[in-house]
Design a protein around this motif. Sequence first.
Motif, PDB file in Angstrom:
ATOM      1  N   LYS A  40      21.248   9.814   9.865  1.00 40.58           N
ATOM      2  CA  LYS A  40      21.383   8.870   8.468  1.00 40.58           C
ATOM      3  C   LYS A  40      20.649  10.800   7.874  1.00 40.58           C
ATOM      4  O   LYS A  40      20.276  10.644   6.852  1.00 40.58           O
ATOM      5  N   LYS A  56      13.524  10.431  -0.113  1.00 39.09           N
ATOM      6  CA  LYS A  56      14.390   9.197   0.705  1.00 39.09           C
ATOM      7  C   LYS A  56      13.895   8.221   1.668  1.00 39.09           C
ATOM      8  O   LYS A  56      13.390   7.267   2.171  1.00 39.09           O
ATOM      9  N   MET A  57      13.595   9.242   2.675  1.00 39.89           N
ATOM     10  CA  MET A  57      13.442   8.898   3.871  1.00 39.89           C
ATOM     11  C   MET A  57      11.605   8.872   3.911  1.00 39.89           C
ATOM     12  O   MET A  57      10.951   7.519   4.696  1.00 39.89           O
ATOM     13  N   GLN A  58      10.555   9.034   2.911  1.00 42.77           N
ATOM     14  CA  GLN A  58       9.342   8.640   2.525  1.00 42.77           C
ATOM     15  C   GLN A  58       9.462   7.214   1.716  1.00 42.77           C
ATOM     16  O   GLN A  58       8.015   7.157   1.458  1.00 42.77           O
ATOM     17  N   GLY A  59      10.635   6.733   1.277  1.00 40.86           N
ATOM     18  CA  GLY A  59      10.547   5.749   0.189  1.00 40.86           C
ATOM     19  C   GLY A  59      10.288   5.306  -0.830  1.00 40.86           C
ATOM     20  O   GLY A  59       9.367   4.451  -1.388  1.00 40.86           O
ATOM     21  N   LYS A  60      10.704   6.854  -1.475  1.00 41.30           N
ATOM     22  CA  LYS A  60      10.146   7.421  -2.529  1.00 41.30           C
ATOM     23  C   LYS A  60      10.727   7.678  -3.938  1.00 41.30           C
ATOM     24  O   LYS A  60      11.684   7.855  -3.433  1.00 41.30           O
ATOM     25  N   ARG A  61      10.010   7.410  -4.345  1.00 42.50           N
ATOM     26  CA  ARG A  61      11.365   8.185  -6.257  1.00 42.50           C
ATOM     27  C   ARG A  61      10.936   9.440  -6.430  1.00 42.50           C
ATOM     28  O   ARG A  61       9.958   9.483  -6.641  1.00 42.50           O
TER      29      ARG A  61
END
Length: 141
Positions: A40, A56-61
């Motif tokens: 990934k 993306k890995m941190q779930g942030k924009r």
Amino acid sequence: MKKIIAPCGIDCFNCEMFEDNVTEEFQARLSAMTKIPKEKISCEGCNDGNICLFLKMQGKRCKTVDCVKEKGVDYCFQCDTFPCEYLMPIADGADKFPQNIKLYNLCQMKRIGVDTWAEKAGDIRKTYFTKKMQIGEGGSK
């Protein structure tokens, strides 16, 4: 190779996480640090709805990408509020990440054009990470 360029001026196409550059060694090393499966760890760059793999890995924009879309421009240098606080250089992590070359890259893109800048981007990144700091010289050769 695709010349994917983030709206903020980062040369995604030179990043070691970019899908055309990522190596199995890098994937294994980052996977060990982050516990993310190594398959990934590959980034498509910041365009066409994609964001930096780190975010993306941190779930942030990415607030910069969101801003550029809202303003209807392709790159920050095309905005009427350029430069803004999203481009403010930060010392933290500057030795590992190329975030502090964004403003320089954008100014160069505005001055000489995106395509001509892209030809020089690898050298700019190399200078950033390898040249020793000498006050008054910046990235000059």
